[in-house]
Design a protein around this motif. Structure first.
Motif, short mmCIF file in Angstrom:
data_model
loop_
_atom_site.label_atom_id
_atom_site.label_comp_id
_atom_site.label_asym_id
_atom_site.label_seq_id
_atom_site.Cartn_x
_atom_site.Cartn_y
_atom_site.Cartn_z
N PRO A 284 15.87 0.34 47.48
CA PRO A 284 15.62 1.53 48.33
C PRO A 284 15.69 1.17 49.81
N ILE A 285 16.43 1.98 50.58
CA ILE A 285 16.64 1.72 52.00
C ILE A 285 16.22 2.95 52.79
N ALA A 286 15.54 2.73 53.92
CA ALA A 286 15.14 3.82 54.82
C ALA A 286 15.80 3.61 56.18
N ARG A 287 16.48 4.64 56.66
CA ARG A 287 17.06 4.59 58.01
C ARG A 287 16.19 5.46 58.92
N ILE A 288 15.70 4.87 59.99
CA ILE A 288 14.80 5.59 60.89
C ILE A 288 15.37 5.55 62.30
N ASP A 289 15.92 6.66 62.72
CA ASP A 289 16.40 6.83 64.09
C ASP A 289 16.27 8.30 64.45
N ARG A 290 16.71 8.65 65.63
CA ARG A 290 16.53 10.02 66.10
C ARG A 290 17.30 11.03 65.25
N ASP A 291 18.43 10.61 64.68
CA ASP A 291 19.23 11.52 63.86
C ASP A 291 18.60 11.76 62.50
N SER A 292 18.09 10.71 61.89
CA SER A 292 17.56 10.83 60.53
C SER A 292 16.17 11.45 60.48
N THR A 293 15.52 11.61 61.62
CA THR A 293 14.14 12.13 61.63
C THR A 293 14.03 13.43 62.43
N ARG A 294 15.12 14.18 62.52
CA ARG A 294 15.10 15.42 63.30
C ARG A 294 14.25 16.50 62.65
N ARG A 295 14.30 16.59 61.33
CA ARG A 295 13.55 17.64 60.64
C ARG A 295 12.05 17.36 60.73
N LYS A 296 11.29 18.41 60.89
CA LYS A 296 9.85 18.26 61.04
C LYS A 296 9.25 17.61 59.80
N GLY A 297 8.45 16.60 60.00
CA GLY A 297 7.80 15.90 58.91
C GLY A 297 8.61 14.74 58.35
N GLU A 298 9.89 14.64 58.72
CA GLU A 298 10.74 13.58 58.17
C GLU A 298 10.34 12.21 58.71
N LEU A 299 9.97 12.14 59.98
CA LEU A 299 9.54 10.87 60.55
C LEU A 299 8.32 10.33 59.80
N GLU A 300 7.34 11.19 59.58
CA GLU A 300 6.14 10.76 58.87
C GLU A 300 6.47 10.31 57.45
N ARG A 301 7.39 11.02 56.80
CA ARG A 301 7.76 10.67 55.43
C ARG A 301 8.43 9.30 55.37
N GLN A 302 9.36 9.06 56.29
CA GLN A 302 10.07 7.78 56.28
C GLN A 302 9.14 6.63 56.66
N LEU A 303 8.26 6.86 57.63
CA LEU A 303 7.31 5.81 58.00
C LEU A 303 6.37 5.50 56.83
N ASP A 304 5.99 6.52 56.08
CA ASP A 304 5.12 6.30 54.93
C ASP A 304 5.84 5.46 53.87
N ARG A 305 7.14 5.70 53.67
CA ARG A 305 7.93 4.88 52.74
C ARG A 305 7.96 3.42 53.21
N ALA A 306 8.05 3.24 54.52
CA ALA A 306 8.10 1.89 55.07
C ALA A 306 6.75 1.19 54.93
N ILE A 307 5.67 1.91 55.22
CA ILE A 307 4.34 1.30 55.20
C ILE A 307 3.91 0.94 53.78
N THR A 308 4.21 1.83 52.83
CA THR A 308 3.80 1.57 51.45
C THR A 308 4.68 0.52 50.77
N GLY A 309 5.83 0.23 51.35
CA GLY A 309 6.73 -0.73 50.74
C GLY A 309 7.71 -0.12 49.78
N GLU A 310 7.69 1.23 49.63
CA GLU A 310 8.65 1.90 48.75
C GLU A 310 10.07 1.60 49.21
N ALA A 311 10.30 1.66 50.53
CA ALA A 311 11.60 1.28 51.09
C ALA A 311 11.59 -0.23 51.32
N ARG A 312 12.45 -0.95 50.64
CA ARG A 312 12.44 -2.41 50.73
C ARG A 312 13.21 -2.90 51.95
#
Length: 728
Positions: free
Chosen positions: A503-531
């Motif tokens: 699982p891969i997470a891309r976090i930049d201004r384009d991928s987090t434009r939708r409201k709540g998407e930044l929080e969702r991707q950061l949560d994937r990163a913090i929990t380790g779901e995104a390797r």
């Protein structure tokens, strides 16, 4: 007889405007009023009463309306904003307007919104035989379950979009009552903090003992040393003394994680202020702070302009970050305004960072700030190991060396998490024709269009213009087009191909434009779901990823050859901050820096001896070159549809300054901006530099007073940028 009053109107004109005050209400600075201005009606702010005006009496116009009974900008904030107007040489009307939320500028009420609550009245027996519709029955059941408690409208809205008509019928029958309540959010702490290390305890004691007095601190802590825990302990003490705390963060991406951690630890009312809020949310949080309800305000740079009557502690996290500087309009630096506000309010200010700006380091050496060092990582974490990967004469796989790919594979096999950092979004920065060599350029800027494969578009990251991906070259019609360079999209695709099951997470201004998407991707990163994480500088600072063991930095060489004199400083800060994401828990971290310049002395110093030695060497170079922080600088910028007009106007400015020059004010230029054409307009700049702040200010005061009388003023847009963070 009507009185006379001076109003600050949001206008590019320097100076205040006189009006007749024909109302019985007292004239109080900070009130909002509606006034005629030219052919428009605008919202202005009262600055004060005057005895007489230079405007003829028959031409003085009266104010239309007073919006407030109490000032929205209290005396302490008015004083700060008036100082900022003078220091940054920006019209006071625009400065005061920028301090207000958008809805207050439009004349909306200065009050907390009242929320609707509905309560079931249990004495009506008729309700047992009610034959209402399905929605009405569901509303009744929901209200009855709460046993007479007030239920917010938001809960009933979830039952049906047509809930309003059904609840109205129940109200008319007398079965339901309606209450309007001003709602102040309240938070209950869920846990306590860890035991402090000796250095943390010493820092907390120093800051807490200074509450009630002005004192500046540099909390200089290596990444992962527990700076946030120091912030929390000091905020807890400030709240216990009835004081408000203001926490500034440089980017919106830092707000969710910090807010979550603060909510876990702090009691009381916590609000945030940032661009991710809609206008209504921002107004409510701003008013909550201004009325003194909010105990803690967490926000980006504009939060320094929020009214806070009980303000007793200011914290600027990642104080080195360039995002704290406003780059258009009122060009203030939030860190510097925070220092002034802390002095005016007699409260301590804490500047926290692992990589202090050179200005802050200079303030420590001159005694303006007290340094509080945190040299140990919290818990069992140890500093990451930094190493340079020489990619000269090596085959790259979409910008990544084979050795880098092998390291990522090894860490994944050891149940680690990897971050691949490249500070460039999109798929590729350039689209080139292989036949004629022409690049796909922006029609409005001196820049190449960036390739975005996901949307099949070319996009300019400077002006925002977009167009469909061409199938052939515009110059020679050849279909042989090549996407040159690398961005986050391309790196992500390459990693998906190399590690298809990871699982891969891309976090930049384009991928987090939708409201709540930044929080969702950061949560994937913090929990380790995104390797594997791929990201830009949004991931470079402040974030805590417990399972991250490997950081890979691509394209680190850009900062070695930047045109701006701060490029080297920014490169060092960025590398250290990104490196600090690795190994923050018990497992050791590794940082690999790809470079084609492994023998560069500054890069070697940074990797082997650390940021402090690197900064000392770079500051010695600045001192010898007489560059900030050892001199003082301002830019006069001009832009026009014709490059010659911008250049001619700045020549007039230079001549004006030279005629009345006092002291050692160096006027350099004019010269085209490094990117001359931006958004369809041509830009030029004039550099002003002096070894004395007073000399620079004297020249800028003269310029502010006389610039409107220069012949070329009406042909250009111009601005004054005091203490610029870049020369772009």
């Amino acid at each position: 007889m009507s009185r006379l009053v001076q109003i600050a109107v949001p206008s590019p004109l320097f100076g205040l405007f006189d009006y007749r005050w024909e109302k019985s209400q007292a004239i109080v600075p900070g009130l909002r009023v509606l006034v005629p201005f030219g052919r428009r009606s605008v919202t202005g702010v009262v600055v004060g009463e005057i005895e007489q005006s230079s405007v003829p009496e028959n031409k003085l116009r009266a104010i239309y309306k007073i919006f407030d009974t109490e000032p929205v900008l209290p005396p302490d904030l008015m004083t700060l904003l008036q100082w900022a107007s003078r220091y940054y040489h920006h019209p006071l009307g625009e400065v005061l307007s920028s301090a207000l939320p958008v809805l207050l500028r439009r004349g909306k009420p200065y009050q907390l919104a009242e929320l609707e609550f509905f309560r079931w009245l249990p004495t009506q027996i008729e309700a047992e035989h009610n034959k209402g519709g399905v929605v009405q029955q569901q509303l009744m059941a929901c209200l009855q379950e709460r046993e007479g408690q007030a239920v917010p409208a938001a809960s009933l809205r979830l039952i049906s979009p047509r809930w309003r008509a059904s609840i109205k019928a129940l109200i008319e029958k007398g079965w339901v009552s309606v209450e309007m309540v001003s709602q102040v959010p309240s938070n209950a702490a869920l846990g306590q903090g860890p035991t402090l290390l000796a250095e943390q305890a010493s820092a907390v004691e120093a800051i807490q003992s200074s509450l009630g007095t002005f004192q500046g601190f540099l909390l200089k802590g290596v990444t992962g040393s527990g700076k946030t825990e120091v912030y929390l302990r000091c905020i807890e003490e400030a709240s216990a003394r009835g004081l408000q705390s203001l926490v500034l963060v440089p980017e919106i991406s830092l707000t969710p994680q910090l807010m979550s951690r603060f909510e876990h630890r702090l009691n009381g009312c916590l609000v945030s202020l940032h661009s991710g809020l809609n206008d209504t949310e921002r107004l409510q949080n701003w008013v909550c702070a201004a009325l003194g309800h909010a105990d803690v305000v967490i926000g980006t740079r504009s939060s320094i302009l929020a009214a806070m009557p009980r303000l007793g502690l200011i914290i600027v996290d990642e104080e080195h970050d360039g995002s704290l500087k406003q780059q258009d309009g009122f060009r203030y630096h939030a860190r510097d305004l925070a220092m002034m506000r802390a002095r005016d309010r007699s409260c301590p200010i804490v500047l926290g960072t692992a990589t202090p700006s050179f200005e802050t380091l200079n303030n420590v050496s001159t005694g303006r700030l007290i340094e509080l060092p945190l040299t140990q990582r919290a818990g069992d974490a140890v500093p990451p190991t930094l190493a340079l990967l020489d990619i000269r004469r090596r085959k790259l796989i979409e910008g990544m060396s084979d050795r880098l790919i092998d390291h990522i594979k090894t860490h994944l096999e050891q149940d680690g998490q990897a971050l691949v950092f490249i500070n460039r979004r999109g798929f590729a920065p350039t689209l080139l024709c292989n036949d004629c060599g022409a690049a796909a350029d922006c029609h409005r800027c001196d820049a190449h269009m960036t390739v975005h494969v996901r949307t099949n578009q070319l996009r300019c990251h400077h002006c925002g213009s977009e167009r469909q991906m061409p199938v052939a070259c515009d110059s020679c019609q050849s279909p042989n087009l090549d996407r040159v360079g690398y961005g986050t999209e391309r790196i992500t695709d390459a990693l998906v191909e190399a590690f298809p099951d990871v699982p891969i997470a891309r976090i930049d201004r384009d991928s987090t434009r939708r409201k709540g998407e930044l929080e969702r991707q950061l949560d994937r990163a913090i929990t380790g779901e995104a390797r594997i994480l791929v990201g830009t500088q949004m991931l470079a600072k402040g974030h805590h990823f417990p399972k991250l063991t490997l950081v890979c930095i691509l394209d680190a060489d850009r900062g070695l050859f930047g045109t701006d004199f701060r490029s080297l400083e920014h490169m060092g800060q960025l590398i250290v901050q990104v490196a600090g994401r690795a190994g923050r828990e018990s497992r050791a971290g590794t940082v690999l820096i790809q470079t084609r310049n492994p023998d560069n002395p500054m890069l070697q110093t940074l990797v082997k001896e650390g940021y402090e030695t690197f900064a000392n060497v770079a500051m010695d170079d600045r001192r010898m070159a007489d560059l900030p922080p050892f001199s003082f600088m301002a830019l006069v910028r001009a832009e026009a549809t014709d490059a010659r007009e911008a250049h001619a106007f700045l020549l007039q400015v230079a001549e004006f300054l030279e005629l009345g020059k006092i002291g050692t004010l160096d006027v350099m230029g004019p010269a085209p901006a490094p990117m001359e054409r931006l958004g369809g307009r041509f830009r030029a700049q004039l550099l002003l530099q002096s070894d004395k702040r007073s000399t620079l200010n004297d020249g800028l005061f003269r310029l502010s007073a006389g610039i409107d009388h220069l012949p070329g003023t009406r042909k250009c847009r111009w601005s004054i940028d005091v203490d610029p963070v870049d020369l772009f």
